[in-house]
Design a protein around this motif. Structure first.
Motif, short mmCIF file in Angstrom:
data_model
loop_
_atom_site.label_atom_id
_atom_site.label_comp_id
_atom_site.label_asym_id
_atom_site.label_seq_id
_atom_site.Cartn_x
_atom_site.Cartn_y
_atom_site.Cartn_z
N LEU A 257 1.02 -1.08 -0.40
CA LEU A 257 -0.04 0.13 0.17
C LEU A 257 0.55 1.31 -0.13
O LEU A 257 1.80 1.53 0.52
CB LEU A 257 -0.89 0.19 0.90
N SER A 258 0.40 1.80 -0.83
CA SER A 258 1.06 3.57 -1.12
C SER A 258 1.00 4.62 0.04
O SER A 258 -0.23 4.32 1.06
CB SER A 258 0.36 3.91 -2.32
N TRP A 259 2.08 5.37 0.40
CA TRP A 259 1.64 6.42 1.53
C TRP A 259 0.84 7.16 1.05
O TRP A 259 -0.16 7.58 1.86
CB TRP A 259 2.95 7.17 2.31
N SER A 260 0.34 7.56 0.21
CA SER A 260 -0.16 8.35 -0.90
C SER A 260 -1.27 8.17 -0.65
O SER A 260 -1.78 9.34 -0.40
CB SER A 260 0.08 8.26 -2.41
N MET A 261 -1.96 7.30 -0.31
CA MET A 261 -3.26 7.24 -0.30
C MET A 261 -3.65 7.31 1.29
O MET A 261 -4.53 8.05 1.31
CB MET A 261 -3.06 5.42 -0.61
N MET A 262 -2.60 7.31 2.70
CA MET A 262 -3.44 8.03 3.13
C MET A 262 -2.77 8.99 3.83
O MET A 262 -3.60 9.57 4.90
CB MET A 262 -2.37 6.56 4.68
N GLU A 263 -2.20 9.26 3.08
CA GLU A 263 -1.98 11.18 3.13
C GLU A 263 -3.03 11.42 2.61
O GLU A 263 -2.99 12.91 3.62
CB GLU A 263 -0.17 11.18 2.78
N ALA A 264 -3.90 11.37 1.54
CA ALA A 264 -4.80 12.46 1.49
C ALA A 264 -5.65 11.93 1.92
O ALA A 264 -7.01 13.10 2.02
CB ALA A 264 -5.13 11.14 0.20
N MET A 265 -6.41 10.51 2.39
CA MET A 265 -7.45 10.45 3.30
C MET A 265 -7.00 11.47 4.83
O MET A 265 -8.00 12.32 5.30
CB MET A 265 -6.83 8.98 3.95
N SER A 266 -5.64 11.73 5.50
CA SER A 266 -4.69 12.54 6.15
C SER A 266 -5.43 13.94 6.22
O SER A 266 -5.85 14.98 7.13
CB SER A 266 -4.18 12.18 6.89
N ALA A 267 -5.16 14.31 4.56
CA ALA A 267 -5.53 16.02 4.17
C ALA A 267 -6.91 16.44 4.01
O ALA A 267 -7.31 17.01 3.18
CB ALA A 267 -4.30 15.65 3.20
N GLY A 268 -8.50 15.33 4.29
CA GLY A 268 -9.30 15.19 3.49
C GLY A 268 -9.86 14.95 2.37
O GLY A 268 -11.15 15.28 2.07
N CYS A 269 -9.37 13.92 1.50
CA CYS A 269 -9.08 14.20 0.14
C CYS A 269 -10.33 13.70 0.68
O CYS A 269 -10.60 12.03 1.41
CB CYS A 269 -8.20 13.34 -0.08
N LEU A 270 -11.40 12.89 -1.02
CA LEU A 270 -12.36 12.31 -0.99
C LEU A 270 -11.73 10.93 -1.89
O LEU A 270 -11.01 10.95 -3.11
CB LEU A 270 -13.29 12.63 -1.32
N VAL A 271 -11.00 9.78 -1.41
CA VAL A 271 -10.58 9.11 -2.30
C VAL A 271 -10.83 7.93 -2.52
O VAL A 271 -12.02 7.20 -1.93
CB VAL A 271 -9.35 8.07 -0.98
N LEU A 272 -10.95 8.01 -4.21
CA LEU A 272 -11.48 6.91 -4.84
C LEU A 272 -10.79 5.72 -4.66
O LEU A 272 -9.45 6.20 -5.84
CB LEU A 272 -12.33 7.39 -6.18
N GLY A 273 -10.78 4.99 -4.34
CA GLY A 273 -9.90 3.55 -4.14
C GLY A 273 -10.42 2.22 -5.13
O GLY A 273 -11.59 2.40 -5.10
N SER A 274 -9.07 1.77 -5.54
CA SER A 274 -9.51 0.12 -5.68
C SER A 274 -10.10 -0.77 -4.72
O SER A 274 -9.89 -0.44 -3.88
CB SER A 274 -8.93 -0.49 -6.91
N ASP A 275 -11.08 -1.79 -4.98
CA ASP A 275 -11.94 -2.84 -4.06
C ASP A 275 -10.38 -3.71 -4.29
O ASP A 275 -11.06 -5.45 -4.64
CB ASP A 275 -12.90 -2.87 -4.48
N THR A 276 -9.97 -3.30 -3.98
CA THR A 276 -8.79 -4.16 -3.20
C THR A 276 -8.02 -4.91 -2.26
O THR A 276 -8.15 -3.69 -1.54
CB THR A 276 -7.20 -4.09 -4.59
N ASP A 277 -7.76 -6.22 -1.94
CA ASP A 277 -7.20 -5.83 -0.51
C ASP A 277 -6.49 -4.85 0.28
O ASP A 277 -7.16 -4.38 1.33
CB ASP A 277 -6.89 -7.48 0.02
N SER B 33 -22.34 16.43 -7.28
CA SER B 33 -22.47 16.75 -5.54
C SER B 33 -21.25 16.65 -5.14
O SER B 33 -21.07 15.56 -3.56
CB SER B 33 -23.33 15.35 -5.05
N PRO B 34 -20.06 17.53 -4.81
CA PRO B 34 -19.30 17.54 -3.31
C PRO B 34 -20.17 17.76 -2.18
O PRO B 34 -19.09 16.85 -1.19
CB PRO B 34 -18.75 18.54 -4.08
N ALA B 35 -20.37 18.42 -1.95
CA ALA B 35 -21.24 18.24 -0.23
C ALA B 35 -21.81 16.71 0.13
O ALA B 35 -21.51 16.86 1.33
CB ALA B 35 -21.93 19.01 -0.62
#
Length: 409
Positions: free
Chosen positions: A311-331, A364-366
């Motif tokens: 797993l990439s650090w970038s996904m977790m950093e994006a979550m921490s920064a409040g991003c709306l993460v669209l992620g792959s349905d992988t384990d 629909s961002p809100a």
């Protein structure tokens, strides 16, 4: 307490925890191949392999020979350090590349903690996922098993090992996994925090007027991180959303998996295969951390796709920064993201589904604000660097503490 880190790169996974320890009175030393590696808090030294692998070496043994040569280089540098009177209490090395293979022979009384990321299978979950119809030759299958030799030596030598996620630990055989503790590297949640109303302005790129910003971050542009699928979906999104801009952060190279022929790249292939309004498609290359954070803070939807792999650090950093993460349905992704709760999950291979999901979020961002908030809450609650560093400091400082296997961070 004296702690020695070995990693071919710098600062990599060890630099931040090393600085944390140094600021609390630890004597921290870091050996690396990277020339010019410096920190105001950490003492550094270099090692460098004296030769390449032997021409004509048996292909099954090539990975091990490369690790052994690298381990020899690290060992020689450590012996020179030992000759000055240096003796660490704790040693930690990145496994697989060889730098820690001989640490216990140099300082047998020091505790050795291995850092493990992956255990290779003849047909790994990543390969089966990306190339389900590809039939590997017997030589390919046997060669893959040999890649574990340096990792197995480190597992045998270390008192225990750390692995960042449960999914990564699950790749190890159960009897070997019993020696591993799951503890992530940690995310700086103070630095990677949301910024209300953020607009993206980078040197040479002013997107302050953009309301719909689709972001993608990876070290390279490659199938392992779903770059072809993302670019195909981005082309569709740009047709449906005429004001949407797309920002891609990363190098035009393959970091994981098969390399392409010289002069070819997945970026070139995608630009040739799909039609884009290139005034709205922006490739930043590698950028400094402060600029990368601005990308995350301004993101309307951040796309993270990965094969079943590290797993990439970038996904977790994006979550921490409040991003709306669209992620792959992988384990690896599902270990952190629950669909509709703290992110949105989509089929890695389904380009149209990825495009539709991006469009829904942009429309629909809100509606997705609670999901953004929950993403950050997940990281703050379970992966905060401040808490994880404190756990590691305590772990490193306990000389005779019995190892207690763990299945969570």
């Amino acid at each position: 307490m004296k702690i020695l880190f070995l990693h071919d790169n710098f600062p990599a996974q060890f630099g931040p925890i090393g600085e944390y320890l140094a600021k609390r009175g630890w004597d921290v030393t870091f050996g690396t191949q990277r020339q010019g590696a410096k920190s105001p808090f950490i003492k550094t030294f270099n090692y460098k392999p004296h030769r390449n692998i032997t021409k004509g070496v048996h292909p099954y043994a090539a990975t091990f020979e490369k690790a052994a040569i690298n381990g020899q280089a690290a060992a020689r540098a450590c012996l020179a350090l030992k000759a000055t009177g240096y003796s660490p209490d704790v040693m930690m090395a990145h496994s697989g590349w060889g730098p820690g293979m001989y640490l216990k022979d140099i300082w047998p009384d020091a505790r050795y903690i291995g850092y493990f990321e992956w255990f290779y299978q003849p047909v790994g979950p990543d390969v089966a996922f990306l190339s389900p119809d590809e039939r590997l030759s017997e030589d390919q299958l046997l060669r893959t098993r040999g890649r574990n030799a340096p990792i197995l030596l480190d597992l045998a030598a270390c008192e225990y090992g750390l692995v960042p996620t449960n999914y990564q630990k699950s790749q190890f055989p159960a009897d070997l996994g019993a020696k591993l503790r799951v503890l992530h590297d940690g995310v700086d949640t103070d630095a990677y925090a949301p910024k209300a109303g953020a607009r993206l302005v980078l040197p040479g790129l002013d997107l302050s007027h953009v309301d719909e910003l689709v972001t993608y971050v990876a070290r390279g542009m490659e199938p392992y991180r779903g770059f072809p699928q993302f670019m195909a979906a981005a082309a569709e999104v740009m047709k449906r959303r005429p004001n949407a801009n797309v920002v891609v952060v990363g190098e035009d190279r393959v970091a994981y998996g098969k390399k392409l022929p010289e002069g070819d790249s997945w970026k070139k292939r995608m630009l040739a295969q799909h039609s884009y309004d290139e005034t709205r498609l922006h490739f930043t290359g590698l950028i400094p951390r402060d600029q990368y954070l601005k990308v995350l803070q301004a993101s309307s939807v951040h796309v993270y796709l990965t094969a079943p792999f590290v797993l990439s650090w970038s996904m977790m950093e994006a979550m921490s920064a409040g991003c709306l993460v669209l992620g792959s349905d992988t384990d690896p992704v599902k270990e952190l993201i629950e669909d509709g709760k703290n992110g949105v999950l989509v089929d890695f291979h389904n380009v149209q589904a990825i495009a539709r999901a991006i469009v829904r979020i942009l429309e629909s961002p809100a509606k997705y604000a609670p999901i953004r908030a929950a993403a950050r809450e997940t990281i703050v609650a379970k992966y905060s660097a401040a808490e994880i560093y404190a756990k590691k400091a305590k772990m490193f400082a306990e000389p005779n503490a019995p190892f207690r296997p763990s299945t969570s961070a």
